[in-house]
Scaffold this active site. Structure first.
Site, PDB file in Angstrom:
ATOM      1  N   TRP A  21      47.531  38.068  42.235  1.00  0.00           N
ATOM      2  CA  TRP A  21      47.415  37.435  40.907  1.00  0.00           C
ATOM      3  C   TRP A  21      47.771  38.408  39.779  1.00  0.00           C
ATOM      4  O   TRP A  21      47.416  39.584  39.861  1.00  0.00           O
ATOM      5  CB  TRP A  21      45.982  36.918  40.714  1.00  0.00           C
ATOM      6  CG  TRP A  21      45.741  36.218  39.419  1.00  0.00           C
ATOM      7  CD1 TRP A  21      46.447  35.188  38.912  1.00  0.00           C
ATOM      8  CD2 TRP A  21      44.717  36.510  38.457  1.00  0.00           C
ATOM      9  NE1 TRP A  21      45.915  34.800  37.692  1.00  0.00           N
ATOM     10  CE2 TRP A  21      44.853  35.593  37.401  1.00  0.00           C
ATOM     11  CE3 TRP A  21      43.679  37.455  38.405  1.00  0.00           C
ATOM     12  CZ2 TRP A  21      44.005  35.601  36.292  1.00  0.00           C
ATOM     13  CZ3 TRP A  21      42.832  37.451  37.312  1.00  0.00           C
ATOM     14  CH2 TRP A  21      43.003  36.527  36.267  1.00  0.00           C
ATOM     15  N   TYR A  54      50.513  31.444  41.523  1.00  0.00           N
ATOM     16  CA  TYR A  54      50.744  32.787  40.985  1.00  0.00           C
ATOM     17  C   TYR A  54      52.222  32.996  40.633  1.00  0.00           C
ATOM     18  O   TYR A  54      53.089  32.920  41.501  1.00  0.00           O
ATOM     19  CB  TYR A  54      50.267  33.867  41.966  1.00  0.00           C
ATOM     20  CG  TYR A  54      48.765  33.853  42.214  1.00  0.00           C
ATOM     21  CD1 TYR A  54      47.895  33.113  41.401  1.00  0.00           C
ATOM     22  CD2 TYR A  54      48.204  34.570  43.259  1.00  0.00           C
ATOM     23  CE1 TYR A  54      46.530  33.104  41.622  1.00  0.00           C
ATOM     24  CE2 TYR A  54      46.822  34.564  43.490  1.00  0.00           C
ATOM     25  CZ  TYR A  54      46.003  33.816  42.664  1.00  0.00           C
ATOM     26  OH  TYR A  54      44.645  33.805  42.888  1.00  0.00           O
ATOM     27  N   SER A 152      37.857  27.099  46.636  1.00  0.00           N
ATOM     28  CA  SER A 152      37.754  28.172  45.644  1.00  0.00           C
ATOM     29  C   SER A 152      37.124  27.592  44.390  1.00  0.00           C
ATOM     30  O   SER A 152      37.678  26.669  43.789  1.00  0.00           O
ATOM     31  CB  SER A 152      39.130  28.766  45.326  1.00  0.00           C
ATOM     32  OG  SER A 152      38.996  29.798  44.364  1.00  0.00           O
ATOM     33  N   PRO A 209      36.763  41.614  41.474  1.00  0.00           N
ATOM     34  CA  PRO A 209      35.585  42.475  41.649  1.00  0.00           C
ATOM     35  C   PRO A 209      35.422  43.488  40.521  1.00  0.00           C
ATOM     36  O   PRO A 209      34.318  43.988  40.295  1.00  0.00           O
ATOM     37  CB  PRO A 209      35.857  43.177  42.987  1.00  0.00           C
ATOM     38  CG  PRO A 209      37.357  43.143  43.139  1.00  0.00           C
ATOM     39  CD  PRO A 209      37.776  41.840  42.531  1.00  0.00           C
ATOM     40  N   LYS A 218      38.046  51.438  32.244  1.00  0.00           N
ATOM     41  CA  LYS A 218      39.277  51.740  31.504  1.00  0.00           C
ATOM     42  C   LYS A 218      39.258  51.205  30.073  1.00  0.00           C
ATOM     43  O   LYS A 218      40.034  51.646  29.240  1.00  0.00           O
ATOM     44  CB  LYS A 218      40.506  51.217  32.255  1.00  0.00           C
ATOM     45  CG  LYS A 218      40.665  49.711  32.248  1.00  0.00           C
ATOM     46  CD  LYS A 218      41.711  49.237  33.263  1.00  0.00           C
ATOM     47  CE  LYS A 218      43.074  49.860  33.034  1.00  0.00           C
ATOM     48  NZ  LYS A 218      43.970  49.554  34.176  1.00  0.00           N
ATOM     49  N   GLY A 284      42.745  44.006  43.201  1.00  0.00           N
ATOM     50  CA  GLY A 284      44.061  43.835  42.581  1.00  0.00           C
ATOM     51  C   GLY A 284      44.513  45.205  42.121  1.00  0.00           C
ATOM     52  O   GLY A 284      43.679  46.075  41.844  1.00  0.00           O
ATOM     53  N   SER A 286      47.908  47.323  39.913  1.00  0.00           N
ATOM     54  CA  SER A 286      49.239  47.324  39.298  1.00  0.00           C
ATOM     55  C   SER A 286      50.009  48.588  39.676  1.00  0.00           C
ATOM     56  O   SER A 286      51.143  48.765  39.265  1.00  0.00           O
ATOM     57  CB  SER A 286      49.129  47.210  37.772  1.00  0.00           C
ATOM     58  OG  SER A 286      48.512  48.368  37.236  1.00  0.00           O
ATOM     59  N   GLU A 293      42.618  54.797  45.234  1.00  0.00           N
ATOM     60  CA  GLU A 293      41.280  55.027  44.663  1.00  0.00           C
ATOM     61  C   GLU A 293      40.298  53.940  45.138  1.00  0.00           C
ATOM     62  O   GLU A 293      39.185  54.235  45.590  1.00  0.00           O
ATOM     63  CB  GLU A 293      41.354  55.018  43.130  1.00  0.00           C
ATOM     64  CG  GLU A 293      39.985  55.181  42.477  1.00  0.00           C
ATOM     65  CD  GLU A 293      40.016  55.092  40.943  1.00  0.00           C
ATOM     66  OE1 GLU A 293      41.090  55.281  40.338  1.00  0.00           O
ATOM     67  OE2 GLU A 293      38.941  54.828  40.369  1.00  0.00           O
ATOM     68  N   ASN A 294      40.731  52.694  45.056  1.00  0.00           N
ATOM     69  CA  ASN A 294      39.826  51.577  45.353  1.00  0.00           C
ATOM     70  C   ASN A 294      39.396  51.531  46.818  1.00  0.00           C
ATOM     71  O   ASN A 294      38.265  51.159  47.134  1.00  0.00           O
ATOM     72  CB  ASN A 294      40.466  50.250  44.935  1.00  0.00           C
ATOM     73  CG  ASN A 294      40.682  50.176  43.430  1.00  0.00           C
ATOM     74  OD1 ASN A 294      40.124  50.976  42.676  1.00  0.00           O
ATOM     75  ND2 ASN A 294      41.495  49.230  42.978  1.00  0.00           N
TER      76      ASN A 294
HETATM   77  P1  NDP Z   1      40.173  43.084  39.708  1.00  0.00           P
HETATM   78  O1  NDP Z   1      39.051  42.531  38.928  1.00  0.00           O
HETATM   79  O2  NDP Z   1      39.845  44.172  40.672  1.00  0.00           O
HETATM   80  O3  NDP Z   1      41.293  43.559  38.677  1.00  0.00           O
HETATM   81  C1  NDP Z   1      42.442  44.214  39.156  1.00  0.00           C
HETATM   82  C2  NDP Z   1      43.142  44.907  38.001  1.00  0.00           C
HETATM   83  O4  NDP Z   1      42.306  45.933  37.460  1.00  0.00           O
HETATM   84  C3  NDP Z   1      44.402  45.612  38.472  1.00  0.00           C
HETATM   85  O5  NDP Z   1      45.503  44.754  38.525  1.00  0.00           O
HETATM   86  C4  NDP Z   1      44.530  46.705  37.426  1.00  0.00           C
HETATM   87  O6  NDP Z   1      45.036  46.134  36.224  1.00  0.00           O
HETATM   88  C5  NDP Z   1      43.072  47.113  37.221  1.00  0.00           C
HETATM   89  N1  NDP Z   1      42.621  48.145  38.177  1.00  0.00           N
HETATM   90  C6  NDP Z   1      42.451  48.004  39.520  1.00  0.00           C
HETATM   91  N2  NDP Z   1      41.988  49.136  40.058  1.00  0.00           N
HETATM   92  C7  NDP Z   1      41.844  50.007  39.057  1.00  0.00           C
HETATM   93  C8  NDP Z   1      41.396  51.346  38.996  1.00  0.00           C
HETATM   94  N3  NDP Z   1      40.983  52.001  40.081  1.00  0.00           N
HETATM   95  N4  NDP Z   1      41.376  51.975  37.769  1.00  0.00           N
HETATM   96  C9  NDP Z   1      41.787  51.307  36.665  1.00  0.00           C
HETATM   97  N5  NDP Z   1      42.233  50.039  36.654  1.00  0.00           N
HETATM   98  C10 NDP Z   1      42.255  49.382  37.842  1.00  0.00           C
HETATM   99  O7  NDP Z   1      40.857  41.954  40.599  1.00  0.00           O
HETATM  100  P2  NDP Z   1      41.839  40.736  40.152  1.00  0.00           P
HETATM  101  O8  NDP Z   1      41.348  40.087  38.931  1.00  0.00           O
HETATM  102  O9  NDP Z   1      43.229  41.241  40.184  1.00  0.00           O
HETATM  103  O10 NDP Z   1      41.589  39.758  41.379  1.00  0.00           O
HETATM  104  C11 NDP Z   1      41.888  40.205  42.691  1.00  0.00           C
HETATM  105  C12 NDP Z   1      42.523  39.085  43.476  1.00  0.00           C
HETATM  106  O11 NDP Z   1      41.613  37.990  43.581  1.00  0.00           O
HETATM  107  C13 NDP Z   1      43.780  38.449  42.848  1.00  0.00           C
HETATM  108  O12 NDP Z   1      44.939  39.193  43.076  1.00  0.00           O
HETATM  109  C14 NDP Z   1      43.817  37.125  43.560  1.00  0.00           C
HETATM  110  O13 NDP Z   1      44.345  37.285  44.853  1.00  0.00           O
HETATM  111  C15 NDP Z   1      42.338  36.774  43.652  1.00  0.00           C
HETATM  112  N6  NDP Z   1      41.938  35.865  42.544  1.00  0.00           N
HETATM  113  C16 NDP Z   1      41.558  34.590  42.871  1.00  0.00           C
HETATM  114  C17 NDP Z   1      41.191  33.698  41.906  1.00  0.00           C
HETATM  115  C18 NDP Z   1      40.789  32.318  42.299  1.00  0.00           C
HETATM  116  O14 NDP Z   1      40.655  31.450  41.423  1.00  0.00           O
HETATM  117  N7  NDP Z   1      40.611  32.024  43.557  1.00  0.00           N
HETATM  118  C19 NDP Z   1      41.193  34.051  40.472  1.00  0.00           C
HETATM  119  C20 NDP Z   1      41.561  35.435  40.229  1.00  0.00           C
HETATM  120  C21 NDP Z   1      41.899  36.298  41.243  1.00  0.00           C
HETATM  121  P3  NDP Z   1      45.883  46.957  35.133  1.00  0.00           P
HETATM  122  O15 NDP Z   1      46.302  48.264  35.736  1.00  0.00           O
HETATM  123  O16 NDP Z   1      47.019  46.067  34.805  1.00  0.00           O
HETATM  124  O17 NDP Z   1      44.949  47.123  33.966  1.00  0.00           O
END
Ligand code: NDP
Length: 323
Positions: A21, A54, A152, A209, A218, A284, A286, A293-294
């Site tokens: 996503w 997506y 979901s 998460p 951040k 998730g 980028s 790290e995660n």
């Molecule tokens: P997170 O809440 O973990 O956010 C991920 C984002 O946080 C990254 O893309 C990045 O964004 C930033 N990030 C991740 N790790 C770090 C780090 N170590 N340090 C700093 N920034 C970090 O998860 P998502 O919101 O991306 O959700 C995860 C997955 O869940 C999605 O990909 C999707 O598959 C699913 N999902 C499902 C939904 C549903 O309705 N069923 C809705 C939403 C998500 P950046 O670097 O751009 O700031």
């Protein structure tokens, strides 16, 4: 990596997984997707999450390309998609029999796969009887286009109803939910869904998460360049998720992470992993460094003693099981 059963089902998912996503087909290109998924696979991730919605299907194309190019064995992967928002037109969205079958077929083409392991109903559909959706999902499973189906963000009552209908008519019942779960969003997962874990053996693949990155810390000193909150169309994130009150709480959690010798992101992910009703935490990323790290969050789980969990609870002040 640790592998957990998806609820009572036999299939095992890596405790940490990776989703598409915002990132694939949008924020990042094919090369970064290659790097992130390769990093995750290297750490033992077997579950990769996607949805027809997506990037209007482009996220599935990107993920399918990565998997094909990497040459990973299909048996070593658990791949999902989610059906609901398939595009414009009266029959391209929702959970009708028609859209479920056509949506799955189109997703498989984009992913370049014969089947997905998991298929989710991305939201409940008030305009389709649950029985129609259960029958369509049963057909998807029986035709071998998916191995397990789930929901979901359905209410517990809707899920119990779907399960009951499936059992009444000898159809395949749902197996898992994909809800939001993180330090700020707890009530549904920890309270409302309790019946699903106890009575149905439901598994969970939890999303956001890090609350879209907020729980990495951040955003503690403003909105950094290149972060999700700077992307076009994500004003809602700045307005409703990254609130000053939440940022204040993250700032109070940072010293706890420091004492444990981990990053704030690792603490927030480990906190999710600690909950035994979580089958997998969908992360998730980028960029690949975030994946590296995660993935280390797994090492932090053992450090979360009852005392530390209590301290975290007192900062958050939102434990739904405490009055
Ligand atoms: P997170 O809440 O973990 O956010 C991920 C984002 O946080 C990254 O893309 C990045 O964004 C930033 N990030 C991740 N790790 C770090 C780090 N170590 N340090 C700093 N920034 C970090 O998860 P998502 O919101 O991306 O959700 C995860 C997955 O869940 C999605 O990909 C999707 O598959 C699913 N999902 C499902 C939904 C549903 O309705 N069923 C809705 C939403 C998500 P950046 O670097 O751009 O700031």
């Amino acid at each position: 990596m640790e592998y957990r059963r998806l609820g009572k089902a036999g299939i095992k998912v890596s405790a940490l997984s990776l989703g598409a996503w915002v990132t694939y087909g949008g924020q990042v290109g094919q090369e970064v997707a290659d790097q992130c998924m390769a990093a995750a696979f290297e750490h033992g991730v077997n579950f990769f999450d996607n949805a027809e919605a997506y990037a209007d299907g482009n996220a599935e194309i990107v993920m399918g390309n990565v998997i094909k190019k990497a040459g990973w064995r299909r048996e070593d992967l658990v791949v999902s998609t989610k059906i609901f928002w398939g595009g414009k037109g009266p029959n391209n969205s929702g959970l009708s029999h028609k859209h479920i079958i056509e949506g799955v077929n189109n997703a498989l083409k984009r992913l370049q796969m014969d089947y997905v392991d998991l298929v989710f109903c991305h939201r409940p559909d008030p305009n389709t009887p649950i029985e129609e959706t259960v029958r369509a999902m049963d057909q998807v499973i029986k035709s071998g286009k998916a191995y397990y189906w789930g929901t979901s963000e359905w209410s517990a009552a809707e899920i119990v109803r779907a399960d009951g209908l499936a059992r009444q008519y000898g159809l395949t019942p749902p197996t898992m939910e994909q809800p939001q779960y993180n330090m700020f969003e707890r009530a549904r997962f920890e309270k409302e869904y309790d019946i699903l874990y106890r009575e149905l053996g439901y598994g969970t693949t939890i999303w956001s998460p890090l609350a879209s990155g907020l729980l990495s810390g951040k955003y503690n000193n403003g909105i950094p360049e290149g972060s999700r909150a700077t992307l076009a169309g994500y004003d809602w994130l700045r307005e409703h998720v990254i609130t000053p009150q939440r940022v204040e709480k993250v700032k109070q959690l940072v010293p706890i992470a420091g004492d444990l010798g981990c990053s704030m992101a690792q603490l927030a992910l480990a906190w999710c992993l600690k909950n035994p009703n979580v089958s997998t935490v969908i992360t998730g990323a980028s960029r690949a460094e975030q994946v590296h790290e995660n993935m280390k969050a797994l090492d932090v789980v053992v450090k979360l003693t009852p005392e530390i969990m209590e301290t975290i609870d007192s900062v958050l002040g939102n434990n739904p099981n405490k009055a």
